[in-house]
Every structure is written in C-alpha cells, then in structure tokens.
Design an enzyme around this catalytic site. Structure first.
Site, PDB file in Angstrom:
ATOM      1  N   SER A  19       0.878  -1.176   0.000  1.00 12.80           N
ATOM      2  CA  SER A  19       0.000   0.000   0.000  1.00 12.80           C
ATOM      3  C   SER A  19       0.910   1.219   0.000  1.00 12.80           C
ATOM      4  O   SER A  19       2.050   1.156   0.476  1.00 12.80           O
ATOM      5  CB  SER A  19      -0.858   0.014   1.273  1.00 12.80           C
ATOM      6  OG  SER A  19      -1.464   1.286   1.451  1.00 12.80           O
TER       7      SER A  19
ATOM      8  N   TYR B  23      -0.882  -0.724  10.415  1.00 16.29           N
ATOM      9  CA  TYR B  23      -1.257  -1.169   9.057  1.00 16.29           C
ATOM     10  C   TYR B  23      -0.125  -0.819   8.081  1.00 16.29           C
ATOM     11  O   TYR B  23       0.297  -1.656   7.283  1.00 16.29           O
ATOM     12  CB  TYR B  23      -2.576  -0.506   8.657  1.00 16.29           C
ATOM     13  CG  TYR B  23      -2.976  -0.695   7.213  1.00 16.29           C
ATOM     14  CD1 TYR B  23      -3.447  -1.923   6.748  1.00 16.29           C
ATOM     15  CD2 TYR B  23      -2.888   0.361   6.307  1.00 16.29           C
ATOM     16  CE1 TYR B  23      -3.816  -2.085   5.415  1.00 16.29           C
ATOM     17  CE2 TYR B  23      -3.257   0.215   4.984  1.00 16.29           C
ATOM     18  CZ  TYR B  23      -3.720  -1.019   4.535  1.00 16.29           C
ATOM     19  OH  TYR B  23      -4.072  -1.171   3.213  1.00 16.29           O
TER      20      TYR B  23
HETATM   21  N1  LIG Z   1      -8.767   0.362  -1.623  1.00 17.60           N
HETATM   22  C1  LIG Z   1      -7.685   1.046  -1.325  1.00 17.60           C
HETATM   23  O1  LIG Z   1      -7.669   2.278  -1.318  1.00 17.60           O
HETATM   24  C2  LIG Z   1      -6.383   0.331  -0.988  1.00 17.60           C
HETATM   25  C3  LIG Z   1      -5.187   1.081  -0.994  1.00 17.60           C
HETATM   26  C4  LIG Z   1      -3.998   0.439  -0.703  1.00 17.60           C
HETATM   27  C5  LIG Z   1      -3.978  -0.933  -0.418  1.00 17.60           C
HETATM   28  N2  LIG Z   1      -5.158  -1.623  -0.411  1.00 17.60           N
HETATM   29  C6  LIG Z   1      -5.079  -3.060  -0.112  1.00 17.60           C
HETATM   30  O2  LIG Z   1      -5.716  -3.778  -1.153  1.00 17.60           O
HETATM   31  C7  LIG Z   1      -6.298  -4.970  -0.647  1.00 17.60           C
HETATM   32  C8  LIG Z   1      -7.786  -5.010  -1.008  1.00 17.60           C
HETATM   33  O3  LIG Z   1      -8.419  -3.851  -0.482  1.00 17.60           O
HETATM   34  P1  LIG Z   1      -9.948  -3.472  -0.791  1.00 17.60           P
HETATM   35  O4  LIG Z   1     -10.019  -2.001  -0.835  1.00 17.60           O
HETATM   36  O5  LIG Z   1     -10.434  -4.276  -1.929  1.00 17.60           O
HETATM   37  O6  LIG Z   1     -10.626  -3.931   0.594  1.00 17.60           O
HETATM   38  P2  LIG Z   1     -11.872  -4.858   0.918  1.00 17.60           P
HETATM   39  O7  LIG Z   1     -12.069  -4.764   2.403  1.00 17.60           O
HETATM   40  O8  LIG Z   1     -13.023  -4.537   0.048  1.00 17.60           O
HETATM   41  O9  LIG Z   1     -11.335  -6.310   0.532  1.00 17.60           O
HETATM   42  C9  LIG Z   1     -10.477  -7.038   1.378  1.00 17.60           C
HETATM   43  C10 LIG Z   1     -10.957  -8.474   1.408  1.00 17.60           C
HETATM   44  O10 LIG Z   1     -10.073  -9.248   2.243  1.00 17.60           O
HETATM   45  C11 LIG Z   1     -10.869 -10.083   3.076  1.00 17.60           C
HETATM   46  N3  LIG Z   1     -10.113 -10.404   4.303  1.00 17.60           N
HETATM   47  C12 LIG Z   1      -9.692  -9.532   5.253  1.00 17.60           C
HETATM   48  N4  LIG Z   1      -9.068 -10.197   6.240  1.00 17.60           N
HETATM   49  C13 LIG Z   1      -9.089 -11.515   5.897  1.00 17.60           C
HETATM   50  C14 LIG Z   1      -8.600 -12.703   6.523  1.00 17.60           C
HETATM   51  N5  LIG Z   1      -7.972 -12.670   7.712  1.00 17.60           N
HETATM   52  N6  LIG Z   1      -8.789 -13.891   5.888  1.00 17.60           N
HETATM   53  C15 LIG Z   1      -9.434 -13.938   4.703  1.00 17.60           C
HETATM   54  N7  LIG Z   1      -9.914 -12.832   4.057  1.00 17.60           N
HETATM   55  C16 LIG Z   1      -9.747 -11.653   4.659  1.00 17.60           C
HETATM   56  C17 LIG Z   1     -12.121  -9.241   3.374  1.00 17.60           C
HETATM   57  O11 LIG Z   1     -13.204 -10.025   3.854  1.00 17.60           O
HETATM   58  C18 LIG Z   1     -12.365  -8.599   2.016  1.00 17.60           C
HETATM   59  O12 LIG Z   1     -13.163  -9.399   1.171  1.00 17.60           O
HETATM   60  C19 LIG Z   1      -6.013  -4.970   0.860  1.00 17.60           C
HETATM   61  O13 LIG Z   1      -4.827  -5.706   1.117  1.00 17.60           O
HETATM   62  C20 LIG Z   1      -5.801  -3.497   1.159  1.00 17.60           C
HETATM   63  O14 LIG Z   1      -5.018  -3.311   2.317  1.00 17.60           O
HETATM   64  C21 LIG Z   1      -6.360  -1.038  -0.702  1.00 17.60           C
END
Ligand SMILES: NC(=O)c1ccc[n+]([C@@H]2O[C@H](COP(=O)([O-])OP(=O)(O)OC[C@H]3O[C@@H](n4cnc5c(N)ncnc54)[C@H](O)[C@@H]3O)[C@@H](O)[C@H]2O)c1
Length: 273
Positions: free
Chosen positions: A166, A179
């Site tokens: 991230s 985080y």
């Molecule tokens: N959306 C953003 O702005 C952003 C920016 C930087 C990084 N990220 C990273 O991208 C990835 C996806 O983010 P997103 O925005 O789609 O979030 P999101 O919350 O929509 O999706 C994350 C998914 O991971 C699953 N999850 C979480 N913990 C878990 C566990 N212990 N076991 C199994 N599944 C688990 C959740 O249920 C969810 O379906 C994450 O790693 C997040 O940190 C997102």
C-alpha cells in the site's frame, strides 16, 4: 479506465486470489478469468461480499462469475491468519482446479481485533491486541499463504506471486501506523522471498495501490468528489487500474520482473526505490 482490458492470455493457469469476494480482489478475479485463467474466489466468510453491497454471498458470486467464464471458478472460505484454514483452502483448490501457478495475496485491511478500525490507531497508543490483529491479517496472513502455495511452485519450477502493499507501506503515516508497518513488512518479505526463488523460476512481486475507489473505500471514509473522476492523475485509482497491474505481473509479459514493487498511485508517491 474502468473496464476489463486484459490482453494477457492465462491459458488455463490456476489462480488463487485471497480476499476476492469483493473490492480489488474481485476485480482481479474478473480480470484473470477474462484472460482464460481458472480462479479460486476466496474470502473469510460467505457474507463478506455483501458487506458493502457488492454481491449476495461468496457462493452467489462464484456462480455469477462461473457462468461468465471462460475459465472455471470455485469458492473457498478461510481466515488467512490461521494455518489450518490456509492448508484446507489450498487443498480444496488443488483438488478442484489443479496446481496453483498464480497467487495474489490481496486479503488484508486495517481492522481491529474486535472489528472496525483500531482506536487509538497511532504509533504510541494502539493496543497490542489490535496491533497483533493487524499484523496477523496482513503480514502473517500473506506469509502463511505463501508458505502453503510456493513450495508447490518450486517443485513445478513455475509460478508468479503478487503480494499487496500500500502507499501507506512506503511513507510515514498516522493514523493507520501498524497497518503501514504490516504493508512495509509485506513489501520487504516480497523482496526476500523473490531472492530465495531466483534459482527456481518462481517470481514474487508486489503492487502498492494508492487510494482506490472500492465499495469499502467509498463507504467508510469521507471522499473528495473531485478526486473520484477527473482526467488528471491527481485522483483516486479505479479498481480496474490496480487489477491490470496485477495481471501484468501475473503474466508472461513480466517474465523477467522479480522482487519489484509496482506503486500504482498515479505518481502520488514520487521518490526513488
Ligand atoms: N482500496 C484502497 O484504497 C487500498 C489502498 C492500498 C492498499 N489496499 C489493499 O488492497 C487490498 C484489497 O483492499 P480493498 O479495498 O479491496 O478492501 P476490501 O475490504 O473490500 O477487501 C479485502 C478483502 O479481504 C478479506 N479479508 C480480510 N481479512 C481476511 C482474513 N484474515 N482472511 C481472509 N480474508 C480476509 C475481506 O473479507 C475482504 O473481502 C487490501 O490488502 C488493502 O489493504 C487497498
């Protein structure tokens, strides 16, 4: 770019995308599927896709994507921070689809031990219980899935792993300190595993998204409307833009790219390294 645009051919490769019931993971599944991969849709619970209205359940989403094809789709449940769950889900995927050659460690998030965001969430005051929960869900979860899947890739001398960092893992942040630390750990683990994998032909890279308009992102924070859709690069990323970077790293087009971190943030973080 808000549509599927993959020009990659995954020709029947088997992919596991963790945390793919919703958000970025789901978009990555759709992209790999459109390119001909067979894909394991994974989440922590049946209900996770419904949390922000993206699908009724994991099973319903798997049925919808399966009908779309051309590859096969199966759904698996498991908490990536629990070694036994990870072993069971990998066994189910390999029995149902075959050996995994594309692993996308997308599951994660800044979530406290009892749900919601850690509060406090800064460097000196976050509870150790919440700090452990965030490290488990992000860093140790990613590590456990790599440990379950990568040995098979080594045996077959073939595979591509894409981990999720991230922007917060590259710059000082507050709040979301632990985080950010967990994401920095994932980024460095990616480099170390990539080094170990060099003799085996298995590539390990990471994608670090900037703020991206997933349903969760839009529902859980106050967003700047002018950053959602404008023609410049001074805006939030669209999920398809992150998925396309993952598809590149999963494909043969990046065949000699190893141990790299691709920051997909429109240039929000411009510094060397
Ligand atoms: N959306 C953003 O702005 C952003 C920016 C930087 C990084 N990220 C990273 O991208 C990835 C996806 O983010 P997103 O925005 O789609 O979030 P999101 O919350 O929509 O999706 C994350 C998914 O991971 C699953 N999850 C979480 N913990 C878990 C566990 N212990 N076991 C199994 N599944 C688990 C959740 O249920 C969810 O379906 C994450 O790693 C997040 O940190 C997102």
């Amino acid at each position: 770019m808000n549509t599927l645009e993959t020009s990659h051919n995954f020709g029947g490769a088997v992919a596991l995308v963790t945390g793919s019931g919703r958000g970025l993971g789901r978009m990555i599944v759709e992209t790999l599927l459109a390119g001909g991969a067979h894909v394991a849709l994974h989440d922590i619970s049946e209900e996770a896709p419904a949390a922000f209205g993206e699908a009724e359940s994991l099973t319903a989403l798997a049925a919808e994507l399966s009908a779309r094809g051309p590859g096969k789709v199966i759904a698996v449940l498991g908490d990536i921070s629990k070694e036994a769950d990870v072993a069971a889900m990998v066994a189910k995927i390999e029995a149902g689809l075959g050996p995994i050659s594309i692993l996308v460690n997308c599951a994660g998030g800044d979530i406290a031990a009892k749900g919601g965001k850690p509060n406090p969430n800064d460097a000196l005051n976050i509870s150790i219980e919440d700090a452990n929960a965030v490290m488990n869900r992000n860093f140790f979860g990613t590590m456990l899935v790599c440990r379950a899947v990568v040995p098979g890739m080594v045996k077959r001398q073939k595979g591509s792993v894409i981990n999720f960092g991230s922007l917060n893992g590259h710059i000082g942040v507050s709040p979301e300190v632990v985080y950010g630390c967990a994401k920095a750990a994932i980024i460095h683990y990616t480099r170390c595993l990539a080094l170990e994998m060099r003799p085996h032909g298995v590539r390990v890279n990471a994608v670090s998204p900037g703020p991206t308009t997933t349903a969760r992102f839009l529902a859980t924070r106050t967003t700047d409307a002018s950053m959602i859709d404008n023609v410049s690069l001074e805006r939030y990323a669209k999920p398809a833009e992150i998925a396309n970077a993952v598809a590149f790293l999963a494909s043969g087009a990046s065949g000699f790219v190893n141990g790299q971190v691709l920051r997909v943030d429109g240039g929000m973080s411009l510094f060397p390294g």
